[in-house]
Design a protein around this motif. Structure first.
Motif, PDB file in Angstrom:
ATOM      1  N   ASP A 109       0.640  -1.070   0.247  1.00 41.83           N
ATOM      2  CA  ASP A 109       0.114  -0.142  -0.054  1.00 41.83           C
ATOM      3  C   ASP A 109       1.139   1.213  -0.324  1.00 41.83           C
ATOM      4  O   ASP A 109       0.745   2.054  -0.709  1.00 41.83           O
TER       5      ASP A 109
ATOM      6  N   ALA B 294       2.383   2.200  -3.850  1.00 46.20           N
ATOM      7  CA  ALA B 294       1.500   1.941  -4.267  1.00 46.20           C
ATOM      8  C   ALA B 294       1.410   4.048  -3.815  1.00 46.20           C
ATOM      9  O   ALA B 294       0.418   4.610  -4.598  1.00 46.20           O
ATOM     10  N   ASP B 295       0.935   4.576  -3.009  1.00 43.81           N
ATOM     11  CA  ASP B 295       1.388   5.651  -2.728  1.00 43.81           C
ATOM     12  C   ASP B 295       1.840   6.762  -2.259  1.00 43.81           C
ATOM     13  O   ASP B 295       2.674   6.643  -0.640  1.00 43.81           O
TER      14      ASP B 295
END
Length: 90
Positions: free
Chosen positions: A59, A62-63
């Motif tokens: 996560d 991805a960010d």
């Protein structure tokens, strides 16, 4: 991660290590880290399972904006603590 005095003492050190490296950190959702990390502010807490840690890391990958914000908040917090060492959490 057992709630022992040694682990409680190591929790802030691990936060300092991550901040020193400019990294967003994922910590075990256990007492030593719950007392130190502000989840979603200067680190993340994940259940103690490989799948949970892998998801949290994925996560963050991805960010990039969130990853950067967590790392910067940790760096600022620890720099502030360095100037006022009496304010370290118990």
């Amino acid at each position: 991660l057992s709630a022992t005095p040694v682990n409680a003492a190591r929790a802030p050190v691990k936060a300092f290590d991550a901040a020193r490296l400019g990294a967003a950190a994922v910590f075990a959702d256990a007492a030593p880290f719950r007392a130190w990390v502000r989840p979603g502010v200067d680190g993340l807490l994940a259940p103690m399972s490989p799948a949970a840690f892998a998801k949290a890391a994925a996560d963050l990958l991805a960010d990039p904006a969130r990853r950067q914000a967590l790392a910067e908040a940790a760096r600022v917090r620890l720099a502030d603590l360095r100037r006022a060492p009496g304010s370290l959490p118990a």
